[in-house]
Design a protein around this motif. Structure first.
Motif, PDB file in Angstrom:
ATOM      1  N   THR A   5       0.807  -1.208   0.000  1.00  0.00           N
ATOM      2  CA  THR A   5       0.000   0.000   0.000  1.00  0.00           C
ATOM      3  C   THR A   5       0.844   1.263   0.000  1.00  0.00           C
ATOM      4  OG1 THR A   5      -1.745   1.220   1.138  1.00  0.00           O
ATOM      5  CG2 THR A   5      -0.214  -0.008   2.532  1.00  0.00           C
ATOM      6  N   ASP A   6       0.297   2.287  -0.649  1.00  0.00           N
ATOM      7  CA  ASP A   6       0.899   3.617  -0.582  1.00  0.00           C
ATOM      8  C   ASP A   6       0.068   4.523   0.326  1.00  0.00           C
ATOM      9  OD1 ASP A   6      -1.362   4.104  -2.091  1.00  0.00           O
ATOM     10  OD2 ASP A   6      -0.303   4.925  -3.815  1.00  0.00           O
ATOM     11  N   LEU A   7      -0.956   3.959   0.956  1.00  0.00           N
ATOM     12  CA  LEU A   7      -1.911   4.680   1.801  1.00  0.00           C
ATOM     13  C   LEU A   7      -2.620   5.796   1.033  1.00  0.00           C
ATOM     14  CD1 LEU A   7      -0.166   4.894   5.291  1.00  0.00           C
ATOM     15  CD2 LEU A   7      -1.932   3.306   4.520  1.00  0.00           C
ATOM     16  N   SER A  17      -6.648   3.005  -1.032  1.00  0.00           N
ATOM     17  CA  SER A  17      -6.109   1.985  -0.133  1.00  0.00           C
ATOM     18  C   SER A  17      -7.169   1.238   0.673  1.00  0.00           C
ATOM     19  CB  SER A  17      -5.091   2.597   0.827  1.00  0.00           C
ATOM     20  OG  SER A  17      -3.973   3.039   0.099  1.00  0.00           O
ATOM     21  N   HIS A  23       4.381  -1.047   3.381  1.00  0.00           N
ATOM     22  CA  HIS A  23       4.382   0.325   2.867  1.00  0.00           C
ATOM     23  C   HIS A  23       5.837   0.690   2.611  1.00  0.00           C
ATOM     24  CE1 HIS A  23       3.282   4.518   2.282  1.00  0.00           C
ATOM     25  NE2 HIS A  23       4.324   4.826   3.033  1.00  0.00           N
ATOM     26  N   SER A  31      -3.113   3.137  -8.720  1.00  0.00           N
ATOM     27  CA  SER A  31      -3.630   4.435  -8.292  1.00  0.00           C
ATOM     28  C   SER A  31      -3.242   5.610  -9.167  1.00  0.00           C
ATOM     29  CB  SER A  31      -3.167   4.715  -6.867  1.00  0.00           C
ATOM     30  OG  SER A  31      -1.763   4.709  -6.800  1.00  0.00           O
TER      31      SER A  31
END
Length: 165
Positions: free
Chosen positions: A14-16, A20, A42, A132
């Protein structure tokens, strides 16, 4: 014949970012489906050459190195707390009585390389991540990290497209 993947461990990268939450929920559902451990990763990209040069211009080499090292450690700690908080909030919102999340990891480096290395070291059976990135025309496209991971991994990658706005 290609052997079936070992789904005992799933990696959620995840990149938050804004997508996400939906990607995490899908990763949790896959972990529950396969009764698998869920690892969360992350990756923080290191300070670029411009930022490093700015610090070096104002401080001696030893002081600049120390600040860079201290900042990197602090950022990794902060991001690990953010990822853990994110997980707890989502698991509560998901109403889970048991959590498949077994480990939260934060690394520094190139995101695709770190994801691939973590997947290899942890012997994961699947990588779950979002796509994303959007083009300048507003169309969803596969991001650089997702593209690199899907091209260079030996395990299935579940790519979750960005939600429509």
């Amino acid at each position: 014949m290609i052997p079936a993947p070992n789904m005992q461990t799933i990696l959620f990268a995840t990149d938050l970012g804004e997508n996400s939450r939906s990607v995490f929920r899908l990763a949790v559902s896959q972990a529950r489906r396969y009764n698998a451990r869920l690892l969360i990763l992350h990756v923080v990209e290191p300070l670029g050459s411009t930022g490093t040069a700015i610090i070096a211009n104002y401080l001696s080499g030893v002081a600049a190195d120390r600040i860079n090292k201290d900042m990197a450690e602090e950022i990794l700690d902060i991001m690990k707390q953010r990822v853990e908080t994110f997980c707890l909030e989502e698991l509560v919102a998901f109403g889970l009585d048991r959590t498949p999340v077994t480990e939260v990891m934060v690394a520094s480096g190139n995101p695709a390389e770190e994801i691939l290395e973590t997947a290899k070291q942890c012997d994961v059976g699947m990588i779950v991540m979002g796509t994303s990135t959007r083009s300048f025309l507003g169309n969803a496209i596969m991001g650089t990290t997702a593209r690199r991971v899907s091209r260079h991994t030996t395990v299935p990658v579940l790519l979750v497209p960005m939600a429509e706005k």
